[in-house]
Design an enzyme around this catalytic site. Sequence first.
Site, PDB file in Angstrom:
ATOM      1  CG  HIS A 120       5.877   6.409  -2.357  1.00  0.00           C
ATOM      2  ND1 HIS A 120       5.593   5.703  -1.222  1.00  0.00           N
ATOM      3  CD2 HIS A 120       6.900   7.231  -2.038  1.00  0.00           C
ATOM      4  CE1 HIS A 120       6.406   6.077  -0.252  1.00  0.00           C
ATOM      5  NE2 HIS A 120       7.211   7.003  -0.711  1.00  0.00           N
ATOM      6  CG  ASP A 153      -2.047  -1.018   1.057  1.00  0.00           C
ATOM      7  OD1 ASP A 153      -2.436  -1.300  -0.088  1.00  0.00           O
ATOM      8  OD2 ASP A 153      -2.527  -1.540   2.075  1.00  0.00           O
ATOM      9  N   GLY A 154       2.034   1.179   0.659  1.00  0.00           N
ATOM     10  CA  GLY A 154       2.962   2.318   0.658  1.00  0.00           C
ATOM     11  C   GLY A 154       3.414   2.655  -0.760  1.00  0.00           C
ATOM     12  NE  ARG A 205      -4.857  23.256  26.228  1.00  0.00           N
ATOM     13  CZ  ARG A 205      -4.027  24.310  26.325  1.00  0.00           C
ATOM     14  NH1 ARG A 205      -2.765  24.135  26.604  1.00  0.00           N
ATOM     15  NH2 ARG A 205      -4.483  25.523  26.153  1.00  0.00           N
ATOM     16  CG  ASN A 219      -3.924   5.820   3.418  1.00  0.00           C
ATOM     17  OD1 ASN A 219      -4.829   5.224   2.851  1.00  0.00           O
ATOM     18  ND2 ASN A 219      -2.779   5.251   3.737  1.00  0.00           N
ATOM     19  CD  GLU A 220      -3.194   8.718   7.065  1.00  0.00           C
ATOM     20  OE1 GLU A 220      -2.170   8.972   6.380  1.00  0.00           O
ATOM     21  OE2 GLU A 220      -3.594   7.581   7.254  1.00  0.00           O
ATOM     22  CG  ASP A 224      -0.048  13.323  21.954  1.00  0.00           C
ATOM     23  OD1 ASP A 224       0.259  14.228  22.750  1.00  0.00           O
ATOM     24  OD2 ASP A 224       0.221  12.121  22.142  1.00  0.00           O
TER      25      ASP A 224
HETATM   26  P1  NAP Z   1       4.763   2.705   6.585  1.00  0.00           P
HETATM   27  O1  NAP Z   1       5.104   2.943   8.026  1.00  0.00           O
HETATM   28  O2  NAP Z   1       5.736   1.999   5.736  1.00  0.00           O
HETATM   29  O3  NAP Z   1       3.335   1.966   6.437  1.00  0.00           O
HETATM   30  C1  NAP Z   1       2.489   1.844   7.463  1.00  0.00           C
HETATM   31  C2  NAP Z   1       1.572   0.642   7.239  1.00  0.00           C
HETATM   32  O4  NAP Z   1       0.288   1.118   6.812  1.00  0.00           O
HETATM   33  C3  NAP Z   1       2.051  -0.368   6.193  1.00  0.00           C
HETATM   34  O5  NAP Z   1       1.867  -1.672   6.707  1.00  0.00           O
HETATM   35  C4  NAP Z   1       1.101  -0.104   5.027  1.00  0.00           C
HETATM   36  O6  NAP Z   1       0.890  -1.236   4.207  1.00  0.00           O
HETATM   37  C5  NAP Z   1      -0.166   0.253   5.769  1.00  0.00           C
HETATM   38  N1  NAP Z   1      -1.198   0.971   5.001  1.00  0.00           N
HETATM   39  C6  NAP Z   1      -1.048   2.029   4.158  1.00  0.00           C
HETATM   40  N2  NAP Z   1      -2.248   2.397   3.675  1.00  0.00           N
HETATM   41  C7  NAP Z   1      -3.170   1.564   4.227  1.00  0.00           C
HETATM   42  C8  NAP Z   1      -4.578   1.451   4.129  1.00  0.00           C
HETATM   43  N3  NAP Z   1      -5.299   2.296   3.377  1.00  0.00           N
HETATM   44  N4  NAP Z   1      -5.202   0.482   4.851  1.00  0.00           N
HETATM   45  C9  NAP Z   1      -4.508  -0.354   5.634  1.00  0.00           C
HETATM   46  N5  NAP Z   1      -3.169  -0.305   5.767  1.00  0.00           N
HETATM   47  C10 NAP Z   1      -2.502   0.658   5.079  1.00  0.00           C
HETATM   48  O7  NAP Z   1       4.436   4.105   5.973  1.00  0.00           O
HETATM   49  P2  NAP Z   1       4.166   4.482   4.462  1.00  0.00           P
HETATM   50  O8  NAP Z   1       4.424   3.328   3.553  1.00  0.00           O
HETATM   51  O9  NAP Z   1       4.890   5.744   4.264  1.00  0.00           O
HETATM   52  O10 NAP Z   1       2.600   4.731   4.521  1.00  0.00           O
HETATM   53  C11 NAP Z   1       2.072   5.859   5.141  1.00  0.00           C
HETATM   54  C12 NAP Z   1       0.812   5.415   5.811  1.00  0.00           C
HETATM   55  O11 NAP Z   1       1.152   4.734   6.993  1.00  0.00           O
HETATM   56  C13 NAP Z   1      -0.031   6.581   6.273  1.00  0.00           C
HETATM   57  O12 NAP Z   1      -0.919   7.027   5.279  1.00  0.00           O
HETATM   58  C14 NAP Z   1      -0.737   6.022   7.493  1.00  0.00           C
HETATM   59  O13 NAP Z   1      -2.065   5.626   7.215  1.00  0.00           O
HETATM   60  C15 NAP Z   1       0.043   4.779   7.857  1.00  0.00           C
HETATM   61  N6  NAP Z   1       0.462   4.916   9.250  1.00  0.00           N
HETATM   62  C16 NAP Z   1      -0.149   4.114  10.152  1.00  0.00           C
HETATM   63  C17 NAP Z   1       0.163   4.239  11.499  1.00  0.00           C
HETATM   64  C18 NAP Z   1      -0.525   3.344  12.481  1.00  0.00           C
HETATM   65  O14 NAP Z   1      -1.300   2.467  12.054  1.00  0.00           O
HETATM   66  N7  NAP Z   1      -0.289   3.542  13.773  1.00  0.00           N
HETATM   67  C19 NAP Z   1       1.084   5.181  11.934  1.00  0.00           C
HETATM   68  C20 NAP Z   1       1.691   5.997  10.981  1.00  0.00           C
HETATM   69  C21 NAP Z   1       1.350   5.859   9.633  1.00  0.00           C
HETATM   70  P3  NAP Z   1       2.027  -1.873   3.244  1.00  0.00           P
HETATM   71  O15 NAP Z   1       2.938  -2.652   4.156  1.00  0.00           O
HETATM   72  O16 NAP Z   1       1.241  -2.719   2.309  1.00  0.00           O
HETATM   73  O17 NAP Z   1       2.740  -0.735   2.564  1.00  0.00           O
END
Ligand code: NAP
Length: 267
Positions: free
Chosen positions: A50, A45-46, A148, A122-123, A150
Amino acid sequence: MKFVVTSKGDHKSDSIKSIIDQYLTDFDLEMDKETPDLVITVGGDGTFLHAVHKYFHRLEETAFIGVHTGHLGFYADWLPDEIEKLVIEISKQSFDIAEYPLLEMKIHRQGLPEPERYLALNETTIRKIEGSVVLDIDINGELFERFRGDGLCVSTPSGSTAYNKALGGAIVHPSLSTMQLTEMSSINNRVYRTIGSPLIFPSHHMVQFKPMNKGQSFLMTIDHITKSVDHVTLFECAVAKEKIRFARFRPFPFWKRVHDSFISDDR
Ligand code: NAP
């Protein structure tokens, strides 16, 4: 039909990308990195996020599809051993389109005549490097609460299974044109009070976040992109008028993806 294949960059994804490139070229499809009709991502998904950001300027002309080389993805659903089936389907050059909502974030900053505008699949999140985030939250022009804590997260329906879910947000079907606001560790006591529940907004609503002191700096994310923004006077979030287009060659039920990702993938 013009196509491009993007890869996560690891050995497995790169070799699958080469195979897809070769097959599609053999089928007389044109590889075009600048103006593709179809973007095929290989990774997770990452990788998909991109690629979507790279082609955000072509949302009306470009459709996306993902092959996953890790665990099951929400955006990348084709398996490496289904590549031949997928390229045969692509070579027929006709597919269904599923459209999902996107999020629009506008950032107004002191000294800039126009707000900066971003789209997220995503967000978007708003945090601070140091100290608490203090923001007045207005809904459709009316003060709703003073937050107020994080930080705040505003997600799309397809992003509701990502960061939003980790923050206790609801999973929302992407056929609903909505956005969802979730809190990150709000401070709640006799002095400070927030609603505490995630809020889901329809597409004609607008949410504004107003910093208490004009000119503050924030740490923002827009999907995988992190930005430091200073001198912010106002953040504005709404469901974007643009949508992302997924190329569908077979059914891809959202609730099955949710089940297979979070419950079990053995049924
Ligand atoms: P990353 O840290 O490499 O990826 C975070 C995880 O989120 C990966 O396992 C990714 O799947 C998964 N993911 C991304 N989009 C998703 C979706 N729509 N539904 C379910 N899982 C999803 O970071 P990145 O590759 O740069 O991706 C950024 C995304 O990470 C942000 O958009 C945010 O949603 C997510 N994120 C999640 C958390 C959390 O859950 N606590 C914290 C920070 C960010 P893949 O392994 O298939 O790439």
